[in-house]
Motif scaffolding. Structure first.
Motif, mmCIF file in Angstrom:
data_model
loop_
_atom_site.group_PDB
_atom_site.id
_atom_site.type_symbol
_atom_site.label_atom_id
_atom_site.label_comp_id
_atom_site.label_asym_id
_atom_site.label_seq_id
_atom_site.Cartn_x
_atom_site.Cartn_y
_atom_site.Cartn_z
ATOM 1 N N ALA A 184 0.858 -1.258 0.068
ATOM 2 C CA ALA A 184 -0.217 -0.025 0.611
ATOM 3 C C ALA A 184 0.585 1.314 -0.430
ATOM 4 O O ALA A 184 -0.021 2.069 -0.345
ATOM 5 C CB ALA A 184 -1.162 -0.017 1.046
ATOM 6 N N TYR A 185 2.141 1.147 0.528
ATOM 7 C CA TYR A 185 2.590 2.440 0.705
ATOM 8 C C TYR A 185 3.690 2.620 -0.321
ATOM 9 O O TYR A 185 3.380 3.662 -0.771
ATOM 10 C CB TYR A 185 4.042 2.203 1.660
ATOM 11 N N GLY A 186 3.496 1.245 -1.144
ATOM 12 C CA GLY A 186 4.203 1.996 -2.304
ATOM 13 C C GLY A 186 3.461 2.410 -3.744
ATOM 14 O O GLY A 186 3.517 2.837 -4.628
ATOM 15 N N THR A 187 1.914 2.118 -3.551
ATOM 16 C CA THR A 187 0.955 2.215 -4.642
ATOM 17 C C THR A 187 0.595 3.872 -4.233
ATOM 18 O O THR A 187 0.097 4.500 -4.901
ATOM 19 C CB THR A 187 -0.592 1.563 -4.058
ATOM 20 N N GLY A 188 0.930 3.970 -2.886
ATOM 21 C CA GLY A 188 0.725 5.204 -2.945
ATOM 22 C C GLY A 188 1.106 6.563 -3.208
ATOM 23 O O GLY A 188 1.309 7.539 -3.887
ATOM 24 N N ARG A 189 3.119 6.229 -3.442
ATOM 25 C CA ARG A 189 3.762 6.757 -4.141
ATOM 26 C C ARG A 189 3.533 6.605 -5.519
ATOM 27 O O ARG A 189 4.463 7.989 -5.878
ATOM 28 C CB ARG A 189 5.534 6.238 -3.910
ATOM 29 N N VAL A 190 3.017 5.852 -5.442
ATOM 30 C CA VAL A 190 3.193 5.775 -7.348
ATOM 31 C C VAL A 190 2.112 6.553 -7.331
ATOM 32 O O VAL A 190 2.339 7.312 -8.688
ATOM 33 C CB VAL A 190 2.109 4.039 -7.443
ATOM 34 N N TYR A 191 1.061 7.214 -7.278
ATOM 35 C CA TYR A 191 -0.107 7.973 -7.684
ATOM 36 C C TYR A 191 0.346 9.435 -7.260
ATOM 37 O O TYR A 191 0.592 10.114 -8.655
ATOM 38 C CB TYR A 191 -0.838 8.114 -6.646
ATOM 39 N N ARG A 192 1.503 9.818 -6.759
ATOM 40 C CA ARG A 192 1.949 11.039 -6.819
ATOM 41 C C ARG A 192 2.812 11.544 -8.018
ATOM 42 O O ARG A 192 2.987 12.429 -8.999
ATOM 43 C CB ARG A 192 2.814 11.065 -5.750
ATOM 44 N N ASN A 193 3.962 9.642 -8.593
ATOM 45 C CA ASN A 193 4.497 10.459 -9.539
ATOM 46 C C ASN A 193 3.902 10.189 -11.102
ATOM 47 O O ASN A 193 4.047 10.444 -12.021
ATOM 48 C CB ASN A 193 5.333 9.076 -9.558
ATOM 49 N N VAL A 194 2.182 9.604 -11.149
ATOM 50 C CA VAL A 194 1.548 9.802 -12.005
ATOM 51 C C VAL A 194 0.937 11.267 -12.648
ATOM 52 O O VAL A 194 0.675 11.764 -13.085
ATOM 53 C CB VAL A 194 0.072 8.988 -12.006
ATOM 54 N N ALA A 195 0.344 11.731 -11.532
ATOM 55 C CA ALA A 195 0.740 13.458 -11.812
ATOM 56 C C ALA A 195 1.789 14.288 -12.832
ATOM 57 O O ALA A 195 1.663 14.833 -13.370
ATOM 58 C CB ALA A 195 0.261 14.190 -10.677
ATOM 59 N N ALA A 196 2.648 13.079 -12.778
ATOM 60 C CA ALA A 196 3.971 13.863 -13.121
ATOM 61 C C ALA A 196 4.627 13.329 -14.255
ATOM 62 O O ALA A 196 5.162 13.761 -15.430
ATOM 63 C CB ALA A 196 5.301 13.862 -12.452
ATOM 64 N N LEU A 197 3.656 12.536 -14.955
ATOM 65 C CA LEU A 197 3.385 12.521 -16.522
ATOM 66 C C LEU A 197 2.025 12.812 -17.002
ATOM 67 O O LEU A 197 2.082 13.060 -18.012
ATOM 68 C CB LEU A 197 3.557 11.065 -16.709
ATOM 69 N N ALA A 198 0.842 13.061 -16.214
ATOM 70 C CA ALA A 198 -0.049 13.355 -16.860
ATOM 71 C C ALA A 198 -0.342 14.571 -17.077
ATOM 72 O O ALA A 198 -1.028 15.190 -18.522
ATOM 73 C CB ALA A 198 -1.175 12.603 -15.842
ATOM 74 N N GLU A 199 -0.201 15.549 -15.881
ATOM 75 C CA GLU A 199 -0.190 17.415 -16.161
ATOM 76 C C GLU A 199 0.350 17.940 -17.286
ATOM 77 O O GLU A 199 0.202 18.090 -17.758
ATOM 78 C CB GLU A 199 -0.036 17.398 -15.257
ATOM 79 N N PRO A 200 1.713 16.828 -17.496
ATOM 80 C CA PRO A 200 2.796 17.994 -19.135
ATOM 81 C C PRO A 200 1.647 16.781 -19.894
ATOM 82 O O PRO A 200 1.837 17.654 -21.495
ATOM 83 C CB PRO A 200 4.167 16.866 -19.011
#
Length: 591
Positions: free
Chosen positions: A75-91
């Motif tokens: 679950a900790y790893g999944t939470g960190r994954v969500y933070r990095n997805v925004a760095a792909l989607a917003e650009p």
């Protein structure tokens, strides 16, 4: 693979390559999720075989504890994954918005509304969801299959073939789903374009009694979108067979073949672990993949193809012929033009013949509601004639590069002064050129007061006359040789109006048509078109005074104001900036 698809794949690969750090962090945090999946089946299997079935309960509890510890780690790893997805989607979203705005807003594409407000958001949200889904399925599958291999390689013989069938069935529906999704988006764009057209002409629709006709046209487009949505839903049902084949069928096979498997050395714990992998990991992951990636992937593929392809393939305005219209062709030519607002309506314009030569200056006058604005809209291509022929620069009306129309209510948008002035230009406008245009039409003082070319512009903070000055400077900077001013100076004082009209009349290679609301505009023009219902007359100011009773009535209705206006123009030509007195609306009179 055709060149367009190859270019899209190459551009997508470049997008991820430029963000290698983000992709690496996503993969690193996803390893925790894969480890949780691996232990979710392997730990219970070992707890049974090495613990409880071997009469060693502490060992069994220890393995279950290992599985429990893996849950918060994953679950900790999944939470960190969500933070990095925004760095792909917003650009991605920012890049698509820039493309749509640069193409659609500048070129006035009706479909740009749907693309900007609907399709770009679809692309951003769907892309983020697909990154999460694809990453989750890959690492979940790797963890589960690795666990099956560690438990007993024979389990892979039962699980892998139906899983491969399910994935193949899912892949087979991708292309039909993409086509149906594109058909749906095309129908959505058609509705957006139709509603944009209808909403801008509701008063005309009502005045012409065309409600039923317009409703039928819009209804047909809505029905087309409904049919496209139904076909898309049908393929979604077909796709639902993929998780059944790949996720549920292996469970049935595993249970049915349990005697055969145990006879070949597969332990009870391994069977329980395999069932855990199937029901808790592979089956949910495949279900999510087919529904999320199936619908979302097709949608993203279609949206990106339309947005990226349109950015390169959308038609550009036709270039302005050097020096205006082709040799020998007038700037504007109307032959037998007839137009009415509706099939049964009385024509507003009937059999109109008109020729405006290259470099000409024409004023259009007549009583209110006689059709003056209709004529300019026909020349601009905003309206389509019921009969007759219209040519602008030797071609049918329409290309913005040939003409620019400034209506009474000038359009100014939020942005900088420079953005507004260069709105009709494909190339950047140099500072000296922009300032020269502003000085010519009398907008220089206004721009200085606002803070210069790079100052922010708030349309709500401008008076009506100030908005007209900005629009006039924009039209002066446009490459169009034909300028149509439909009472575009009605909120300016006479001196400011005279300055602007004279600037356009003296514009190199330019042709000016003015819907006049003051008699001074008619006096300045080389020729005047008098409209009086089905009757029209065209000539110089003096010729029309001699032979046109209607024109004499229009001139006489001003009760001496014409002389006062002419005097104001001569007395204060340098003060005609329109900034101090802007916003004062002088009576329009009958013209």
């Amino acid at each position: 693979m055709d060149g367009g698809r190859f270019a899209g794949v190459r551009e997508g690969w470049g997008f991820f390559r430029r963000r290698r750090g983000v992709v690496g962090r996503l993969a690193a945090w996803s390893v925790l999720e894969a480890g949780q999946t691996l232990l979710a089946g392997y730990a219970p299997a070992r707890a049974l075989d090495a613990g409880f079935l071997a009469h060693r309960p502490l060992t069994g509890l220890g393995w279950l504890g290992v599985a429990a510890v893996a849950v918060p780690a994953g679950a900790y790893g999944t939470g960190r994954v969500y933070r990095n997805v925004a760095a792909l989607a917003e650009p991605l979203r920012d890049a698509l918005v820039r493309r749509v705005v640069a193409r659609g807003v500048r070129r006035a594409e009706a479909a740009a509304v749907s693309r900007l407000t609907h399709q770009v958001e679809i692309a951003r949200d769907t892309f983020a969801g697909l990154v999460l889904l694809a990453r989750s399925f890959v690492f979940t599958a790797v963890g589960a299959l690795t666990g099956l291999l560690l438990l007993d390689p024979l389990l892979l013989v039962v699980v892998v073939p139906p899983l491969a069938v399910g994935l193949a069935l899912f892949a087979a529906t991708l292309r039909p789903m993409a086509r149906r999704q594109e058909a749906f988006l095309t129908a959505d764009e058609a509705i957006a374009a139709e509603l944009a057209l209808v909403s801008g002409g509701l008063r005309d629709v009502t005045a012409a009694g065309a409600e039923d006709r317009v409703a039928a046209g819009a209804g047909a487009l809505i029905d087309a979108e409904y049919r496209a949505a139904r076909r898309l839903a049908w393929w979604s049902v077909v796709r639902a067979a993929a998780p059944v084949a790949g996720g549920r069928l292996p469970v049935v096979l595993l249970l049915a073949l349990a005697p055969w498997l145990t006879g070949r050395g597969v332990t009870p714990g391994a069977l329980v672990g395999a069932l855990t992998y199937l029901t808790q990991s592979l089956q949910p992951a495949l279900q999510t993949l087919t529904h999320g990636l199936g619908t979302g992937g097709s949608r993203l593929t279609v949206v990106l193809r339309r947005l990226l392809r349109g950015a390169d393939a959308s038609p550009r305005p036709a270039p302005v012929p050097p020096g205006g219209p082709p040799p020998g062709a007038p700037a504007v030519e109307l032959r037998g033009v007839t137009f009415g607002y509706g099939p049964g309506a009385e024509p507003v314009v009937r059999g109109l013949d008109l020729t405006v030569p290259h470099g000409g200056h024409l004023a259009v006058v007549g009583p209110s509601g006689v059709g003056k604005s209709t004529v300019t809209a026909l020349i601009a291509g905003v309206l389509v004639a019921d009969a007759g022929r219209i040519r602008v620069c030797g071609a049918p009306p329409g290309p913005p590069a040939h003409r620019v129309l400034i209506p009474q209510e000038a359009y100014v948008f939020t942005g900088t002064v420079r953005d507004n002035l260069g709105y009709l230009r494909e190339d950047p406008v140099a500072d000296d050129e922009a300032r020269a245009a502003a000085e010519a039409v009398g907008a220089a003082r206004l721009i200085d007061r606002l803070g210069g070319l790079d100052a922010p512009l708030d349309p709500a903070a401008l008076a009506a006359g100030e908005r007209q000055l900005i629009a006039l400077a924009r039209a002066f900077l446009s490459p169009a040789p034909v300028v149509l001013l439909d009472e575009a100076t009605c909120h300016l004082d006479p001196a400011a109006e005279a300055r602007a009209e004279r600037a356009f009349a003296a514009r190199p290679g330019g042709t000016l048509i003015v819907v006049a609301h003051r008699i001074a505009s008619a006096r300045r023009a080389g020729r005047v078109l008098v409209m009086d219902g089905p009757h029209t007359d065209c000539g110089t100011h003096q010729e029309l005074l001699d032979r046109s009773a209607r024109y004499r009535d229009l001139v006489g209705a001003w009760d001496g104001r014409a002389d006062a206006e002419a005097g104001a123009e001569e007395e204060a030509p340098e003060a005609a900036t329109g900034t101090e007195r802007v916003g004062r609306s002088h009576p329009a009179g009958p013209l």
